[in-house]
Motif scaffolding. Structure first.
Motif, PDB file in Angstrom:
ATOM      1  N   LEU A 137     -48.564 -60.923  48.949  1.00 21.12           N
ATOM      2  CA  LEU A 137     -47.118 -60.960  49.112  1.00 21.12           C
ATOM      3  C   LEU A 137     -46.711 -59.893  50.117  1.00 21.12           C
ATOM      4  O   LEU A 137     -47.153 -58.742  50.026  1.00 21.12           O
ATOM      5  N   ALA A 138     -45.892 -60.282  51.094  1.00 19.00           N
ATOM      6  CA  ALA A 138     -45.342 -59.329  52.055  1.00 19.00           C
ATOM      7  C   ALA A 138     -43.860 -59.644  52.209  1.00 19.00           C
ATOM      8  O   ALA A 138     -43.466 -60.811  52.191  1.00 19.00           O
ATOM      9  N   TRP A 139     -43.025 -58.617  52.328  1.00 18.53           N
ATOM     10  CA  TRP A 139     -41.585 -58.822  52.365  1.00 18.53           C
ATOM     11  C   TRP A 139     -40.934 -57.853  53.330  1.00 18.53           C
ATOM     12  O   TRP A 139     -41.496 -56.826  53.690  1.00 18.53           O
ATOM     13  N   CYS A 140     -39.712 -58.218  53.744  1.00 20.45           N
ATOM     14  CA  CYS A 140     -38.935 -57.359  54.627  1.00 20.45           C
ATOM     15  C   CYS A 140     -37.650 -56.898  53.942  1.00 20.45           C
ATOM     16  O   CYS A 140     -36.840 -56.219  54.547  1.00 20.45           O
ATOM     17  N   ALA A 141     -37.457 -57.250  52.681  1.00 22.92           N
ATOM     18  CA  ALA A 141     -36.296 -56.823  51.903  1.00 22.92           C
ATOM     19  C   ALA A 141     -36.493 -55.379  51.455  1.00 22.92           C
ATOM     20  O   ALA A 141     -37.560 -54.790  51.649  1.00 22.92           O
ATOM     21  N   ASP A 142     -35.465 -54.805  50.817  1.00 22.29           N
ATOM     22  CA  ASP A 142     -35.532 -53.420  50.356  1.00 22.29           C
ATOM     23  C   ASP A 142     -36.460 -53.230  49.166  1.00 22.29           C
ATOM     24  O   ASP A 142     -36.911 -52.122  48.910  1.00 22.29           O
ATOM     25  N   GLN A 143     -36.723 -54.299  48.431  1.00 24.15           N
ATOM     26  CA  GLN A 143     -37.599 -54.224  47.263  1.00 24.15           C
ATOM     27  C   GLN A 143     -38.465 -55.476  47.227  1.00 24.15           C
ATOM     28  O   GLN A 143     -38.145 -56.470  47.868  1.00 24.15           O
ATOM     29  N   PRO A 144     -39.566 -55.425  46.461  1.00 21.48           N
ATOM     30  CA  PRO A 144     -40.414 -56.613  46.371  1.00 21.48           C
ATOM     31  C   PRO A 144     -39.764 -57.678  45.494  1.00 21.48           C
ATOM     32  O   PRO A 144     -38.853 -57.378  44.718  1.00 21.48           O
ATOM     33  N   PRO A 145     -40.213 -58.925  45.604  1.00 26.08           N
ATOM     34  CA  PRO A 145     -39.776 -59.931  44.635  1.00 26.08           C
ATOM     35  C   PRO A 145     -40.174 -59.470  43.229  1.00 26.08           C
ATOM     36  O   PRO A 145     -41.089 -58.661  43.063  1.00 26.08           O
ATOM     37  N   ASP A 146     -39.498 -59.973  42.214  1.00 28.43           N
ATOM     38  CA  ASP A 146     -39.775 -59.573  40.833  1.00 28.43           C
ATOM     39  C   ASP A 146     -41.037 -60.216  40.280  1.00 28.43           C
ATOM     40  O   ASP A 146     -41.784 -59.584  39.541  1.00 28.43           O
ATOM     41  N   VAL A 147     -41.237 -61.487  40.618  1.00 30.57           N
ATOM     42  CA  VAL A 147     -42.386 -62.207  40.062  1.00 30.57           C
ATOM     43  C   VAL A 147     -43.010 -63.126  41.099  1.00 30.57           C
ATOM     44  O   VAL A 147     -42.368 -63.526  42.069  1.00 30.57           O
ATOM     45  N   ILE A 148     -44.260 -63.446  40.831  1.00 28.48           N
ATOM     46  CA  ILE A 148     -44.973 -64.494  41.560  1.00 28.48           C
ATOM     47  C   ILE A 148     -44.976 -65.696  40.619  1.00 28.48           C
ATOM     48  O   ILE A 148     -45.359 -65.583  39.457  1.00 28.48           O
ATOM     49  N   SER A 149     -44.546 -66.825  41.113  1.00 27.54           N
ATOM     50  CA  SER A 149     -44.559 -68.065  40.344  1.00 27.54           C
ATOM     51  C   SER A 149     -45.668 -68.959  40.890  1.00 27.54           C
ATOM     52  O   SER A 149     -45.725 -69.197  42.097  1.00 27.54           O
ATOM     53  N   LEU A 150     -46.546 -69.417  40.010  1.00 24.12           N
ATOM     54  CA  LEU A 150     -47.643 -70.303  40.392  1.00 24.12           C
ATOM     55  C   LEU A 150     -47.535 -71.544  39.529  1.00 24.12           C
ATOM     56  O   LEU A 150     -47.420 -71.446  38.305  1.00 24.12           O
ATOM     57  N   ARG A 151     -47.537 -72.699  40.166  1.00 22.53           N
ATOM     58  CA  ARG A 151     -47.425 -73.936  39.396  1.00 22.53           C
ATOM     59  C   ARG A 151     -48.185 -75.064  40.063  1.00 22.53           C
ATOM     60  O   ARG A 151     -48.463 -75.015  41.260  1.00 22.53           O
ATOM     61  N   ALA A 152     -48.508 -76.052  39.253  1.00 25.76           N
ATOM     62  CA  ALA A 152     -49.121 -77.269  39.777  1.00 25.76           C
ATOM     63  C   ALA A 152     -48.023 -78.088  40.426  1.00 25.76           C
ATOM     64  O   ALA A 152     -46.903 -78.175  39.912  1.00 25.76           O
ATOM     65  N   GLU A 153     -48.318 -78.651  41.547  1.00 19.42           N
ATOM     66  CA  GLU A 153     -47.369 -79.494  42.261  1.00 19.42           C
ATOM     67  C   GLU A 153     -47.551 -80.938  41.823  1.00 19.42           C
ATOM     68  O   GLU A 153     -48.435 -81.636  42.327  1.00 19.42           O
ATOM     69  N   LYS A 154     -46.748 -81.379  40.902  1.00 21.28           N
ATOM     70  CA  LYS A 154     -46.862 -82.729  40.346  1.00 21.28           C
ATOM     71  C   LYS A 154     -46.786 -83.801  41.435  1.00 21.28           C
ATOM     72  O   LYS A 154     -47.567 -84.731  41.458  1.00 21.28           O
ATOM     73  N   ASP A 155     -45.853 -83.656  42.349  1.00 23.34           N
ATOM     74  CA  ASP A 155     -45.659 -84.685  43.371  1.00 23.34           C
ATOM     75  C   ASP A 155     -46.764 -84.702  44.420  1.00 23.34           C
ATOM     76  O   ASP A 155     -46.957 -85.685  45.103  1.00 23.34           O
ATOM     77  N   LEU A 156     -47.496 -83.590  44.568  1.00 22.83           N
ATOM     78  CA  LEU A 156     -48.525 -83.517  45.596  1.00 22.83           C
ATOM     79  C   LEU A 156     -49.934 -83.715  45.044  1.00 22.83           C
ATOM     80  O   LEU A 156     -50.871 -83.876  45.796  1.00 22.83           O
ATOM     81  N   ALA A 157     -50.061 -83.653  43.730  1.00 15.67           N
ATOM     82  CA  ALA A 157     -51.397 -83.756  43.138  1.00 15.67           C
ATOM     83  C   ALA A 157     -51.872 -85.202  43.142  1.00 15.67           C
ATOM     84  O   ALA A 157     -51.108 -86.115  42.916  1.00 15.67           O
ATOM     85  N   SER A 158     -53.141 -85.362  43.389  1.00 16.26           N
ATOM     86  CA  SER A 158     -53.735 -86.689  43.316  1.00 16.26           C
ATOM     87  C   SER A 158     -53.812 -87.096  41.854  1.00 16.26           C
ATOM     88  O   SER A 158     -54.208 -86.305  41.011  1.00 16.26           O
ATOM     89  N   PRO A 159     -53.423 -88.318  41.517  1.00 14.21           N
ATOM     90  CA  PRO A 159     -53.509 -88.721  40.125  1.00 14.21           C
ATOM     91  C   PRO A 159     -54.956 -88.729  39.655  1.00 14.21           C
ATOM     92  O   PRO A 159     -55.852 -89.101  40.395  1.00 14.21           O
ATOM     93  N   SER A 160     -55.160 -88.276  38.451  1.00 16.52           N
ATOM     94  CA  SER A 160     -56.501 -88.224  37.893  1.00 16.52           C
ATOM     95  C   SER A 160     -56.681 -89.391  36.940  1.00 16.52           C
ATOM     96  O   SER A 160     -55.895 -89.545  36.011  1.00 16.52           O
ATOM     97  N   PRO A 161     -57.688 -90.229  37.144  1.00 17.54           N
ATOM     98  CA  PRO A 161     -57.876 -91.357  36.254  1.00 17.54           C
ATOM     99  C   PRO A 161     -58.280 -90.911  34.847  1.00 17.54           C
ATOM    100  O   PRO A 161     -58.144 -91.654  33.903  1.00 17.54           O
ATOM    101  N   SER A 162     -58.745 -89.663  34.715  1.00 22.61           N
ATOM    102  CA  SER A 162     -59.219 -89.208  33.417  1.00 22.61           C
ATOM    103  C   SER A 162     -58.151 -88.565  32.554  1.00 22.61           C
ATOM    104  O   SER A 162     -58.421 -88.170  31.440  1.00 22.61           O
ATOM    105  N   GLY A 163     -56.939 -88.428  33.047  1.00 20.21           N
ATOM    106  CA  GLY A 163     -55.946 -87.779  32.206  1.00 20.21           C
ATOM    107  C   GLY A 163     -54.578 -87.728  32.835  1.00 20.21           C
ATOM    108  O   GLY A 163     -54.354 -88.281  33.907  1.00 20.21           O
TER     109      GLY A 163
END
Length: 177
Positions: free
Chosen positions: A51-77
């Protein structure tokens, strides 16, 4: 004296003005982008959010998530977002730019579909600014080296993954302001 009804042109003009004011109000709530998020690994190959920023303070959190719309459908689940949470990682308040955050608990067990797409973004709790996100698939982690940062850029209206140095990453963040 009779009151004259507004003409079609007057009603159209009033409707367009109202729509413009609503659109302006809605878009003014979108936080500014004042940071960039990337992905790297430590010397043991464990994933880190960069993470790199130019604001006066860092962001509060890092959010990590699976991208439902971009993920390839899995036939197993079911789709990834049905199985995996959104991971949130606190950024230290005294962090200096650029910084890294360990992605504890990621990747999830059992190992996800290698075609699943994930996204990382830095956010503030007061919505004052956000970061450019990085999207990636797990196999892309294997090619990363410590000090090399994977980012997502837009080239010819397409998302492109690119590996850059820490110095280049810091420069890109400074350019955001």
């Amino acid at each position: 004296m009779a009151v004259q009804a507004p003409t079609i042109a007057q009603r159209t003009s009033a409707s367009l003005t109202t729509a413009l004011l609503l659109l302006t109000g809605l878009t003014s709530c979108t936080p500014e982008i004042k940071a960039i998020t990337g992905l790297t690994v430590d010397t043991d190959g464990r994933p880190l959010a960069a993470l790199a920023w130019c604001a006066d303070q860092p962001p509060d959190v890092i959010s990590l998530r699976a991208e439902k719309d971009l993920a390839s459908p899995s036939p197993s689940g079911p789709t990834p977002s049905a199985n995996w949470p959104e991971w949130r990682y606190d950024v230290q308040r005294d962090a200096t730019s650029p910084a890294t955050v360990h992605l504890t608990g990621f990747p999830p067990e059992p190992t996800p579909d290698p075609h699943a797409v994930f996204q990382i973004r830095g956010v503030t709790s007061n919505n004052s600014f956000t970061s450019h996100s990085v999207t990636f698939r797990l196999p892309e982690l294997s090619g990363l080296q410590p000090g090399s940062i994977l980012i997502t850029t837009i080239e010819t209206n397409e998302e492109v993954q690119k590996s850059i140095s820490l110095d280049e990453f810091a420069r890109l963040a400074r350019d955001e302001c």
